[in-house]
Design a protein around this motif. Structure first.
Motif, mmCIF file in Angstrom:
data_model
loop_
_atom_site.group_PDB
_atom_site.id
_atom_site.type_symbol
_atom_site.label_atom_id
_atom_site.label_comp_id
_atom_site.label_asym_id
_atom_site.label_seq_id
_atom_site.Cartn_x
_atom_site.Cartn_y
_atom_site.Cartn_z
ATOM 1 N N ARG A 66 73.739 38.390 50.935
ATOM 2 C CA ARG A 66 74.539 38.276 49.720
ATOM 3 C C ARG A 66 73.641 38.110 48.477
ATOM 4 O O ARG A 66 73.859 38.735 47.444
ATOM 5 C CB ARG A 66 75.476 37.082 49.896
ATOM 6 N N ASP A 67 72.581 37.284 48.613
ATOM 7 C CA ASP A 67 71.712 37.072 47.440
ATOM 8 C C ASP A 67 71.005 38.373 47.049
ATOM 9 O O ASP A 67 70.814 38.657 45.857
ATOM 10 C CB ASP A 67 70.704 35.923 47.666
ATOM 11 N N LEU A 68 70.661 39.178 48.037
ATOM 12 C CA LEU A 68 70.016 40.459 47.724
ATOM 13 C C LEU A 68 71.018 41.408 47.052
ATOM 14 O O LEU A 68 70.684 42.075 46.062
ATOM 15 C CB LEU A 68 69.444 41.088 48.997
ATOM 16 N N ARG A 69 72.250 41.449 47.555
ATOM 17 C CA ARG A 69 73.254 42.320 46.923
ATOM 18 C C ARG A 69 73.523 41.882 45.481
ATOM 19 O O ARG A 69 73.680 42.711 44.583
ATOM 20 C CB ARG A 69 74.543 42.349 47.744
ATOM 21 N N ASN A 70 73.541 40.552 45.259
ATOM 22 C CA ASN A 70 73.704 40.067 43.875
ATOM 23 C C ASN A 70 72.555 40.552 43.002
ATOM 24 O O ASN A 70 72.760 41.002 41.868
ATOM 25 C CB ASN A 70 73.714 38.535 43.833
ATOM 26 N N ALA A 71 71.342 40.434 43.538
ATOM 27 C CA ALA A 71 70.159 40.825 42.758
ATOM 28 C C ALA A 71 70.167 42.328 42.478
ATOM 29 O O ALA A 71 69.789 42.775 41.391
ATOM 30 C CB ALA A 71 68.882 40.425 43.507
ATOM 31 N N PRO A 85 78.899 43.271 44.107
ATOM 32 C CA PRO A 85 78.058 42.991 45.276
ATOM 33 C C PRO A 85 78.869 42.748 46.550
ATOM 34 O O PRO A 85 78.366 42.948 47.659
ATOM 35 C CB PRO A 85 77.264 41.732 44.885
ATOM 36 N N ASP A 86 80.137 42.361 46.412
ATOM 37 C CA ASP A 86 80.949 42.101 47.613
ATOM 38 C C ASP A 86 81.372 43.377 48.325
ATOM 39 O O ASP A 86 81.309 43.464 49.546
ATOM 40 C CB ASP A 86 82.232 41.343 47.236
#
Ligand code: PLP
Length: 379
Positions: A66-71, A85-86
């Motif tokens: 999830r943190d990578l998709r946010n980034a 990102p979701d």
């Protein structure tokens, strides 16, 4: 056991055959490889080491951490791309996996997929493996290998289901401006195509800013954008990429990804997260160095009288070598020990050209250009 028909239909890679020839000698300077000569930035490597030390060796969420998709969602805003990102980002084992999964998720047997050529060598096989029919759309040196309305019309691309785009381009180094992309976007909308836009070289754009076709009116809902860490962050071997698309498309791709790959490599995901957080200055440094080499290579081709348009992206130049490019490349290799890839390997429109990669240190590049000049003068 006999391979399936769709496998038999795909010939072995022409580039590989050429590298095998080059490997027979140890005095070769290779301008053949399509990967950075740098290593991944140290802080990204440290993040990978640290993750391993902390025992982070499990699968991740299918779609990626999830943190990578946010980034990633934050990172792509620089290209005016907004993705949730979701639901709208899928992290994959390289852009390669994302491309393969996208073809398999969207192409029905017999569907036609238009591929501007010369093209990156994986698109045609990917379409074939997915059961589709590749439709070559030749582009030409006269247009500086930009995809035009005329090229699309002439090839009958309006009857295709999908169109692959790759700008900045491998193998030509061509980029497309917003105005040029608008022409393509209009054709795509008029003919109700969807677009697979491989933007893996976006960060290696030397004149002006990169434009993603997904940002043009009416294009977001019919485009998948592919990107990754291999080129900009010199992380080819870590195998990390991603796709951006509307939720229903990402869901379809994830349906295949979750059964075939489960998740992208976890160590690489930690490296990629750190790369996005702290390596922007390294990306700029590498890009500036490629640009220095690009100018050098283009001016040397100009001096020795090999026609080469002002390729302004990726790390390739695509000079015209005249006539039989396979023979040119083979003789250049035998006589001068310089490996470059014959343009015809990349499909229609590539004939009579050479792909020269400048992802090679300046000292080798100077020597290689001297040798090419000797070869050209002696012909
Ligand atoms: N797309 C293009 C245009 C490439 O040139 C390459 C590698 O050469 C790839 C995709 C593969 O990228 P990845 O290493 O992320 O799978």
């Amino acid at each position: 056991m006999k391979p399936a028909d769709r496998v038999e239909r795909v010939p072995p890679s022409g580039i590989r055959r050429f590298f095998e020839l080059a490997e027979e000698r140890d005095d070769i300077i290779s301008l053949g490889v399509g990967e950075p000569d740098f290593s991944a930035p140290w802080s990204a490597r440290t993040a990978a080491i640290d993750a391993l030390e902390r025992g982070k060796t499990s699968y991740t969420a299918n779609r990626g951490r999830r943190d990578l998709r946010n980034a990633i969602a934050s990172h792509v805003r620089r290209y005016d791309l907004e993705y949730d990102p979701d639901g709208e980002i899928l992290v994959t084992a390289g852009a390669s996996e994302a491309l393969d999964v996208a073809m398999r998720a969207l192409v029905n047997p017999g569907d036609s997929v238009a591929i501007p050529q010369p093209s990156y060598i994986s698109y045609v096989p990917c379409v074939t493996f997915a059961g589709g029919e590749p439709l070559p759309v030749p582009t030409s040196a006269d247009d500086e290998f930009v995809l035009t309305h005329e090229a699309l019309e002439t090839a009958g691309a309006g009857d295709a289901e999908a169109l692959v785009l790759c700008y900045p381009n491998n193998p030509t180094g061509a980029t497309m401006s917003r105005e040029e992309l608008e022409v393509v976007a209009e054709f795509v909308r008029d003919n109700d195509l969807f677009v697979l836009s491989d933007e893996i070289y976006a960060a290696l754009t030397y004149d002006g800013d990169h434009t993603s076709i997904a940002t043009l009116p009416g294009m977001r809902e019919r485009t998948i954008v592919f990107n990754g860490f291999s080129k900009a962050y010199a992380m080819t071997g870590l195998r990390l990429g991603y796709a951006l698309a509307p939720e229903a498309t990402i869901n379809a791709m994830n349906r295949i990804h979750q059964y075939s790959m489960l998740s992208a490599p976890v160590t690489a995901q930690y490296a990629a997260l750190e790369a996005l957080k702290s390596c922007e200055d390294k990306v700029v440094e590498m890009r500036d160095e490629y640009n220095r080499r690009r100018r050098f290579v283009l001016s040397r081709f100009d001096e020795m009288g090999l026609d080469c348009f002002d390729a302004s992206g990726a790390f390739y130049a695509f000079p015209a070598c005249g006539g039989d490019d396979e023979a040119f490349a083979e003789n250049l290799l035998q006589e001068q020990g310089v490996a470059a890839v014959p343009g015809s390997v990349f499909g229609e429109g590539g004939e009579g050209h050479l792909r020269v990669s400048y992802a090679t240190g300046m000292a080798d590049l100077r020597e290689a250009m001297n040798r090419i000049e000797t070869f050209v003068r002696e012909r």
